[in-house]
Design a protein around this motif. Structure first.
Motif, short mmCIF file in Angstrom:
data_model
loop_
_atom_site.label_atom_id
_atom_site.label_comp_id
_atom_site.label_asym_id
_atom_site.label_seq_id
_atom_site.Cartn_x
_atom_site.Cartn_y
_atom_site.Cartn_z
N GLY A 73 0.80 -1.21 0.00
CA GLY A 73 0.00 0.00 0.00
C GLY A 73 0.83 1.27 0.00
O GLY A 73 1.93 1.32 -0.56
N ARG A 74 0.31 2.31 0.66
CA ARG A 74 0.92 3.64 0.61
C ARG A 74 2.11 3.81 1.52
O ARG A 74 2.87 4.76 1.39
CB ARG A 74 -0.13 4.71 0.99
CG ARG A 74 -1.30 4.81 0.05
CD ARG A 74 -2.22 5.95 0.45
NE ARG A 74 -2.82 5.74 1.76
CZ ARG A 74 -2.76 6.60 2.77
NH1 ARG A 74 -2.08 7.73 2.65
NH2 ARG A 74 -3.37 6.34 3.92
N ALA A 75 2.28 2.91 2.47
CA ALA A 75 3.30 3.09 3.51
C ALA A 75 4.25 1.91 3.56
O ALA A 75 3.87 0.77 3.26
CB ALA A 75 2.65 3.29 4.88
N PHE A 76 5.48 2.20 3.96
CA PHE A 76 6.42 1.15 4.37
C PHE A 76 5.99 0.67 5.75
O PHE A 76 5.66 -0.50 5.94
CB PHE A 76 7.83 1.73 4.39
CG PHE A 76 8.89 0.80 4.93
CD1 PHE A 76 9.37 -0.25 4.16
CD2 PHE A 76 9.42 1.00 6.19
CE1 PHE A 76 10.36 -1.10 4.65
CE2 PHE A 76 10.41 0.16 6.69
CZ PHE A 76 10.87 -0.89 5.92
N CYS A 77 5.97 1.57 6.70
CA CYS A 77 5.49 1.28 8.05
C CYS A 77 5.46 2.59 8.83
O CYS A 77 6.46 3.32 8.84
CB CYS A 77 6.40 0.27 8.75
SG CYS A 77 5.98 -0.02 10.49
N ASN A 81 8.77 1.64 0.16
CA ASN A 81 7.77 1.91 -0.87
C ASN A 81 6.92 3.13 -0.57
O ASN A 81 6.28 3.69 -1.47
CB ASN A 81 6.86 0.69 -1.02
CG ASN A 81 6.21 0.32 0.31
OD1 ASN A 81 6.92 -0.05 1.26
ND2 ASN A 81 4.90 0.41 0.42
N GLY A 82 6.88 3.55 0.69
CA GLY A 82 6.08 4.69 1.11
C GLY A 82 6.65 5.25 2.40
O GLY A 82 7.78 4.95 2.76
N CYS A 141 18.81 -1.73 8.37
CA CYS A 141 19.14 -2.52 7.18
C CYS A 141 20.41 -1.98 6.52
O CYS A 141 20.84 -0.86 6.78
CB CYS A 141 17.97 -2.49 6.20
SG CYS A 141 16.43 -3.17 6.87
N ASP A 142 20.98 -2.77 5.64
CA ASP A 142 22.20 -2.37 4.93
C ASP A 142 21.92 -1.33 3.86
O ASP A 142 22.72 -0.42 3.63
CB ASP A 142 22.85 -3.58 4.26
CG ASP A 142 23.33 -4.61 5.25
OD1 ASP A 142 23.82 -4.21 6.32
OD2 ASP A 142 23.23 -5.81 4.96
N PHE A 143 20.82 -1.52 3.15
CA PHE A 143 20.47 -0.67 2.02
C PHE A 143 19.04 -0.18 2.20
O PHE A 143 18.17 -0.94 2.64
CB PHE A 143 20.57 -1.42 0.69
CG PHE A 143 21.94 -1.97 0.40
CD1 PHE A 143 22.90 -1.21 -0.25
CD2 PHE A 143 22.28 -3.27 0.78
CE1 PHE A 143 24.16 -1.71 -0.51
CE2 PHE A 143 23.54 -3.79 0.52
CZ PHE A 143 24.48 -3.00 -0.13
N ARG A 144 18.80 1.06 1.80
CA ARG A 144 17.46 1.61 1.79
C ARG A 144 17.18 2.11 0.36
O ARG A 144 17.64 3.19 -0.03
CB ARG A 144 17.32 2.75 2.80
CG ARG A 144 17.18 2.25 4.23
CD ARG A 144 17.60 3.28 5.24
NE ARG A 144 19.02 3.60 5.09
CZ ARG A 144 20.03 2.82 5.50
NH1 ARG A 144 19.78 1.67 6.10
NH2 ARG A 144 21.29 3.17 5.30
N VAL A 145 16.46 1.28 -0.38
CA VAL A 145 16.00 1.68 -1.71
C VAL A 145 14.66 2.38 -1.50
O VAL A 145 13.72 1.78 -0.99
CB VAL A 145 15.86 0.48 -2.65
CG1 VAL A 145 15.39 0.93 -4.03
CG2 VAL A 145 17.18 -0.28 -2.74
N VAL A 146 14.58 3.64 -1.89
CA VAL A 146 13.44 4.48 -1.54
C VAL A 146 12.73 4.95 -2.80
O VAL A 146 13.37 5.50 -3.71
CB VAL A 146 13.91 5.70 -0.71
CG1 VAL A 146 12.71 6.57 -0.31
CG2 VAL A 146 14.66 5.23 0.55
N GLY A 151 9.13 8.78 2.01
CA GLY A 151 9.86 9.67 2.90
C GLY A 151 9.97 9.08 4.28
O GLY A 151 9.44 7.99 4.56
N PHE A 152 10.71 9.78 5.14
CA PHE A 152 10.93 9.34 6.52
C PHE A 152 10.40 10.40 7.49
O PHE A 152 10.48 11.61 7.21
CB PHE A 152 12.42 9.13 6.79
CG PHE A 152 13.05 8.04 5.99
CD1 PHE A 152 13.00 6.72 6.43
CD2 PHE A 152 13.69 8.31 4.79
CE1 PHE A 152 13.58 5.70 5.69
CE2 PHE A 152 14.28 7.30 4.05
CZ PHE A 152 14.22 5.99 4.49
N ASN A 153 9.88 9.94 8.62
CA ASN A 153 9.47 10.86 9.69
C ASN A 153 9.85 10.22 11.02
O ASN A 153 9.36 9.14 11.35
CB ASN A 153 7.97 11.13 9.64
CG ASN A 153 7.57 12.28 10.53
OD1 ASN A 153 7.94 12.34 11.70
ND2 ASN A 153 6.80 13.22 10.00
#
Length: 263
Positions: free
Chosen positions: A57-61, A108-109, A122-127, A132-134
């Motif tokens: 969906g719209r969010a990673f977490c 993904n979100g 994690c080792d890698f963050r494919v964004v 985005g991040f908050n």
């Protein structure tokens, strides 16, 4: 059986997917338990050579499920409120950060609160460029958890980490890349293929060596040079005993490209 976390393995790639899209993959107790157990199982599975953590969906977490949190506050259930950090969040962070194989956060979100913390472990963050991040913790007058006090300063420095934790805001993907929170930012339409390409590349690599490198870096962060040299020596012997090492050396001598089995 809850399906709030799904798990699949194909060609050495384990995909762990948070699957509560209607709740933006918020972490209620059932989901936290399942996520902890799933990540730990992936870490121990010899068929898994790389782990991908993502969301639907719209969010990673978006972190802790605040609806559940409010119910526990109203019930004054102190044990349930605060035991979740050592029982769920901490083991998830440790499993992601310390397993002897690479880990990709496929963001993904939006990744907020503990969701961001998990990505940073994690080792890698494919964004995706729409993500985005908050770092939302102080926005609800809480401290931070899921290892972000350890991971975030190592990614962006102490001062910037404090700033982002003191004053939570949504950090768009482009800025996350500039800061070092993201490893790469890709168009949303290309996101799945970019994650798959990186995961496939890692799954074909020297798995034991990757695990030794990530564990050596983590060890050195809290130990002296002398201690780190001893740790490196042990990991060098471990990797030197692998089939991958012997085959890679033989390939080098023969001027051929090596192939790795992960053993």
């Amino acid at each position: 059986m809850s399906d709030s976390v799904t798990y699949s393995v194909a060609e050495g790639v384990a995909t762990v997917t948070l699957n509560r899209p209607d709740a933006m993959n918020a972490l209620d107790t059932t989901t936290k338990v399942l996520l902890r157990d799933t990540v730990q199982a992936a870490a121990e599975d010899p068929a898994v050579r790389v782990v991908v953590l993502t969301g639907t969906g719209r969010a990673f977490c978006v972190g802790q499920d605040l609806k559940e949190h409010i119910r526990l506050l109203e019930a004054n259930d102190q044990a349930a409120l605060w035991s979740t950090v050592p029982e769920h969040y901490a083991p998830i962070a440790l499993a992601l950060a310390e397993m002897p194989k690479p880990v990709i956060a496929a963001v993904n979100g939006v990744a907020a609160g503990a969701g961001a913390s998990m990505a940073f472990a994690c080792d890698f963050r494919v964004v995706a460029d729409t993500a985005g991040f908050n770092l939302a913790f102080t926005g609800i007058a809480l401290s931070c958890d899921t290892g972000i006090s350890w991971t975030l300063p190592r990614l962006i420095g102490h001062a910037k980490a404090l700033e982002l934790l003191y004053f939570p805001r949504t950090i768009p993907a482009a800025e996350a890349l500039e800061l070092g929170l993201a490893t790469s930012v890709v168009p949303a339409d290309d996101f799945d293929s970019a994650v798959a390409d990186l995961a496939a590349k890692l799954a074909k690599g020297p798995t034991v060596a990757y695990g030794a490198v990530r564990q050596s870096l983590a060890y050195s962060a809290t130990h002296t040079l002398a201690d780190s040299l001893l740790f490196e020596a042990g990991k060098m012997q471990l990797t030197g005993d692998t089939e991958d090492h012997r085959n890679a050396v033989a390939s080098f001598v023969a001027k051929q490209k090596p192939s790795f089995t992960g053993h």
